[in-house]
Write an enzyme that holds these catalytic residues in place. Structure first.
Site, PDB file in Angstrom:
ATOM      1  CB  ILE A   1      -3.277  20.685 -34.060  1.00 34.43           C
ATOM      2  CG1 ILE A   1      -3.024  19.804 -35.293  1.00 34.43           C
ATOM      3  CG2 ILE A   1      -2.335  20.282 -32.915  1.00 34.43           C
ATOM      4  CD1 ILE A   1      -1.670  20.026 -35.942  1.00 34.43           C
TER       5      ILE A   1
ATOM      6  CB  CYS B   1      -4.575  26.899 -35.480  1.00 27.66           C
ATOM      7  SG  CYS B   1      -5.130  25.909 -34.080  1.00 27.66           S
TER       8      CYS B   1
ATOM      9  CG  HIS C   1      -2.858  23.559 -38.485  1.00 29.39           C
ATOM     10  ND1 HIS C   1      -1.831  24.407 -38.155  1.00 29.39           N
ATOM     11  CD2 HIS C   1      -3.507  23.286 -37.333  1.00 29.39           C
ATOM     12  CE1 HIS C   1      -1.854  24.629 -36.852  1.00 29.39           C
ATOM     13  NE2 HIS C   1      -2.854  23.963 -36.335  1.00 29.39           N
TER      14      HIS C   1
ATOM     15  CD  GLU D   1      -0.617  25.343 -41.483  1.00 28.11           C
ATOM     16  OE1 GLU D   1      -1.723  25.667 -41.968  1.00 28.11           O
ATOM     17  OE2 GLU D   1      -0.414  25.228 -40.258  1.00 28.11           O
TER      18      GLU D   1
ATOM     19  N   GLY E   1       0.457  27.494 -33.705  1.00 27.59           N
ATOM     20  CA  GLY E   1       1.496  27.346 -32.694  1.00 27.59           C
ATOM     21  C   GLY E   1       0.826  27.489 -31.347  1.00 27.59           C
ATOM     22  CD  GLU E   2       0.241  28.432 -26.104  1.00 26.93           C
ATOM     23  OE1 GLU E   2      -0.931  28.261 -25.698  1.00 26.93           O
ATOM     24  OE2 GLU E   2       0.906  29.449 -25.851  1.00 26.93           O
TER      25      GLU E   2
END
Ligand code: GLN
Length: 193
Positions: free
Chosen positions: A136, A79, A172, A174, A48-49
Site C-alpha cells: 500500500i 511499510c 503488510h 499483518e 501508516g504515514e
C-alpha cells in the site's frame, strides 16, 4: 515475552493480532510514551504515514527513546515502519531512526493501492515459499547495506530484509492473516532476550 506496538498512527491493532497469532505466549502492549518502552523485549513499527509518525514522535518526545531502544532490542518495521528504520530516505529525503542500513524510496510503486504475491527467496521460511504481500503506497528498497540479508524479493527488489536483530518489510504481513513473517520476528526477540 512482551512486544510493544508503536501506536501513534497507522494499523497498529492488526499487528497486535498478528503477534498473537504468531506467539500465543507473547504479551503485546501499545506504545505512545517513552515509559511504555520499559520492560519490552521487542517493538513493532506499523505501516501508516511516516511523516505523520515522525511529527507525533516529536510531539510525544519519542524519537530519541525509540532510537535508543533500537540500539539494544529487536525492532520490526512494516511499510512506513521500514521507512522510519532506514538509514537513508528518498522521495523526499526525511529524517529517520536509522536502525537498519538501507536506502528506501518512498511511494515508489505509484499512488495506487497495489496488492500482489511476493516469492520468498530465502530458506528462512522453510524453502521457497510464497506469501501474500500487500503493498500500500509502499517504498522500494534501493540499497541494502553490508550485513543485511534479503529474505524476500518482488520483481527483483528486496521487500523483506533482516539485519542483525532487526527485521523490516515494505509490505503488510499483518494484513494477510499469515503469521510466518511475524513468527520470524518473534524468533528474533526470543533469541535476543
Ligand atoms: N506511503 C507511506 C509513507 O511514505 C507508507 C505507506 C504505508 O505504510 N502503507 O510513509
Amino acid at each position: 515475552m512482551k512486544i510493544g506496538i508503536l501506536a501513534l498512527q497507522g494499523d497498529f491493532e492488526a499487528h497486535a493480532a498478528a503477534i498473537q497469532r504468531a506467539c500465543g505466549g507473547c504479551k503485546t502492549t501499545e506504545v505512545r510514551l517513552a515509559r511504555d518502552l520499559d520492560g519490552l523485549d521487542g517493538l513493532v513499527i506499523p505501516g501508516g504515514e511516516s511523516t505523520t509518525m515522525l511529527k507525533l514522535m516529536d510531539y510525544y518526545s519519542l524519537f530519541d527513546p525509540l532510537r535508543e531502544f533500537g540500539r539494544r532490542k529487536p525492532v520490526f518495521g512494516t511499510c512506513a515502519g521500514s521507512i522510519l528504520m532506514a538509514t537513508e530516505v528518498r522521495n523526499p529525503a526525511q529524517r529517520s531512526l536509522e536502525l537498519l542500513d538501507m536506502t528506501v524510496e518512498r511511494n515508489a510503486y505509484g499512488r495506487q493501492l497495489d496488492s500482489h504475491v511476493a516469492r520468498i527467496t530465502e530458506h528462512a521460511l522453510g524453502g521457497e515459499a510464497e506469501i501474500e504481500a500487500v503493498f500500500i503506497r509502499a517504498p522500494i528498497i534501493r540499497r541494502v547495506g553490508e550485513g543485511g540479508r534479503v529474505l524476500a524479493a518482488y520483481k527483483g527488489d528486496a521487500v523483506l530484509v533482516e539485519h542483525g536483530r532487526h527485521l523490516t518489510a515494505t509490505f503488510h504481513p499483518e494484513l494477510s492473516g499469515d503469521a510466518r513473517v511475524h513468527r520470524m520476528f518473534v524468533e528474533k526477540v526470543r533469541h535476543s532476550s
